[in-house]
Write an enzyme that holds these catalytic residues in place. Structure first.
Site, PDB file in Angstrom:
ATOM      1  N   PRO A   2       0.825  -1.207   0.000  1.00 48.51           N
ATOM      2  CA  PRO A   2       0.000   0.000   0.000  1.00 48.51           C
ATOM      3  C   PRO A   2       0.857   1.255   0.000  1.00 48.51           C
ATOM      4  O   PRO A   2       1.934   1.298   0.601  1.00 48.51           O
ATOM      5  CB  PRO A   2      -0.810  -0.128   1.295  1.00 48.51           C
ATOM      6  N   GLU A   3       0.384   2.260  -0.714  1.00 48.93           N
ATOM      7  CA  GLU A   3       1.074   3.545  -0.789  1.00 48.93           C
ATOM      8  C   GLU A   3       0.277   4.566   0.015  1.00 48.93           C
ATOM      9  O   GLU A   3      -0.660   4.208   0.743  1.00 48.93           O
ATOM     10  CB  GLU A   3       1.260   3.943  -2.255  1.00 48.93           C
ATOM     11  N   LYS A  61       3.931   6.173   4.071  1.00 49.09           N
ATOM     12  CA  LYS A  61       3.308   4.867   4.250  1.00 49.09           C
ATOM     13  C   LYS A  61       3.329   4.422   5.712  1.00 49.09           C
ATOM     14  O   LYS A  61       2.864   3.336   6.019  1.00 49.09           O
ATOM     15  CB  LYS A  61       4.043   3.829   3.395  1.00 49.09           C
ATOM     16  N   HIS A  98      -5.930 -15.272   8.908  1.00 50.48           N
ATOM     17  CA  HIS A  98      -4.558 -14.841   9.165  1.00 50.48           C
ATOM     18  C   HIS A  98      -4.497 -13.775  10.258  1.00 50.48           C
ATOM     19  O   HIS A  98      -3.644 -12.894  10.227  1.00 50.48           O
ATOM     20  CB  HIS A  98      -3.939 -14.311   7.868  1.00 50.48           C
ATOM     21  N   ARG A 121       0.990 -12.617   4.619  1.00 51.34           N
ATOM     22  CA  ARG A 121       2.388 -12.905   4.259  1.00 51.34           C
ATOM     23  C   ARG A 121       3.382 -12.589   5.376  1.00 51.34           C
ATOM     24  O   ARG A 121       4.572 -12.860   5.247  1.00 51.34           O
ATOM     25  CB  ARG A 121       2.761 -12.115   2.990  1.00 51.34           C
ATOM     26  N   ARG A 292      10.633  -4.933 -10.541  1.00 52.75           N
ATOM     27  CA  ARG A 292       9.216  -4.709 -10.813  1.00 52.75           C
ATOM     28  C   ARG A 292       9.072  -4.257 -12.260  1.00 52.75           C
ATOM     29  O   ARG A 292       9.787  -4.733 -13.120  1.00 52.75           O
ATOM     30  CB  ARG A 292       8.665  -3.659  -9.828  1.00 52.75           C
TER      31      ARG A 292
END
Length: 310
Positions: A2-3, A61, A98, A121, A292
């Site tokens: 996320p930004e 962030k 999770h 993750r 990327r």
């Protein structure tokens, strides 16, 4: 990851549901999610219990909650990583698959009782960090008037939407470097909150290529880039951020929809919309970048004659 817009959406949700509430109990279900709290999960639980969330703050962030009730000023930092989620839930709601950390909050009418940190993750986490004065004696970030910032975030530059930052600050920071422009705006110590998606969008909007050498960039070009960064972030925030899968959601579990408005990122092989409007034909291209991808228009984002070393 996320930004700025995605994290700000979460911050606003937490500010609505969590601010001014006491943390009555803490449960760490997976110690890996508190690994950055060096005194261990038991200390994390004991220290947080009984504290009140005074404010919910974001810079770039980074997201944190300033706490009342501690002998030494500190903040609860929440790092979302690649898949972290902060969800507001009723206490009788089923546990998420999770779920890593559960904070039980003081009763408030018509308000869910738990704040849950969910992370598939396990790249993110929660930890306590001492509050230190900001370098410029201005507010630490969005959501606070206090001139303090968690020590863990003190190296982070002011972000795109921070009113304490100026275009001249960005220009001077860029000119000090000899690197590719996209690498520079992804550097959180130059300007924070920008990730791969919004970097491509802002560079496309400004008509600049990320391969451009920062040491040669002109003030008018930085002004265009600065305006584009602010505009892209503002529009993304209004749309609730960008969600490509179920991993990024706000505190109520809803996804953002700015992905529908992207002009460059993810549009490989599709017409450049600006060129199309101007009667030109060009297709968005994708190039590898730092493991990327970068998405650009070869016509309206011309390649520099000389490229800086990576």
């Amino acid at each position: 990851m996320p930004e700025l817009p995605e994290v700000e959406v979460v911050r606003r949700g937490l500010d609505k549901w969590v601010r001014n509430r006491r943390i009555d109990a803490v449960e760490v279900l997976d110690p890996r999610s508190t690994r950055r709290h060096l005194d261990g999960p038991e200390d994390f639980q004991q220290t947080l219990t009984g504290c009140t969330v005074a404010s919910v703050v974001r810079r770039g962030k980074f997201l944190w909650m300033e706490l009342d009730g501690l002998d030494t000023p500190a903040a609860l930092v929440a790092h979302l990583g690649m898949s972290g989620q902060l969800l507001i839930e009723e206490s009788d709601a089923p546990d998420e698959k999770h779920l890593k950390v559960r904070l039980s909050l003081s009763d408030l009418a018509d308000t869910p009782a738990e704040l849950r940190f969910v992370d598939q993750r396990i790249f993110g986490g929660m930890f306590l960090s001492p509050l230190v004065p900001t370098a410029d004696s201005k507010a630490g970030g969005a959501g606070s008037i206090s001139a303090f910032i968690p020590q863990a975030a003190s190296h982070i530059a002011r972000d795109v939407l921070d009113p304490a930052r100026s275009v001249e600050d960005l220009y001077l920071s860029l000119r000090k470097k000899t690197t590719q422009l996209k690498r520079a705006i992804l550097d959180q110590e130059i300007i924070s909150g920008v990730g791969n998606i919004y970097a491509d969008e802002a560079l496309w909007q400004a008509g600049l290529l990320g391969l451009r050498n920062t040491a040669t960039i002109r003030r008018n070009e930085v002004s265009r880039l600065n305006d584009a960064l602010i505009d892209v972030m503002t529009r993304a925030l209004a749309a609730g951020g960008t969600s490509f899968d179920s991993l990024y959601v706000n505190v109520n579990g809803a996804s953002g929809y700015f992905a529908r408005s992207l002009n460059a990122y993810g549009r490989e092989g599709k017409p450049c919309l600006r060129c199309l409007d101007n009667g030109r034909e060009s297709l968005i291209r994708r190039d590898p970048f730092m493991g990327r991808s970068s998405y650009t228009c070869p016509v309206c984002q011309p390649r520099p004659r000389r490229q800086p070393r990576a």
